[in-house]
Design a protein around this motif. Structure first.
Motif: not given
Length: 80
Positions: A18-23, A33, A36-37, A39, A42
């Motif tokens: 799986g892959i998650i693109m974050m910026k 963009d 969706y969520a 963060i 953590s």
């Protein structure tokens, strides 16, 4: 194969990815963009010795979640 069941009689080899693109939020907003969520916090930890790989330490998991909630600066009831 009924993993972790008394009727287990084998195993199946499988793999996944799986892959998650974050910026950064500011860049995502600038790029238009769909977000969706977010963060907000953590934490990581290591359970140490347990009864097996499928039996994590409940105490360690609770400590990690408390640390993540504190890092996010929220109350645990606010997370979803």
């Amino acid at each position: 194969c009924k993993s972790f069941d008394s009727r287990a009689n084998g195993y199946i080899r499988s793999e996944g990815a799986g892959i998650i693109m974050m910026k950064p939020l500011s860049q995502a907003e600038k790029d238009g963009d769909e977000i969706y969520a977010l963060i907000r916090g953590s934490a990581i930890n290591q359970d140490g010795r347990t009864n097996g790989i499928t039996v994590p330490s409940g105490d360690s998991q609770i400590a990690m979640l408390k640390e993540a909630v504190a890092d996010a600066g929220i109350n645990a009831s606010e997370s979803s």
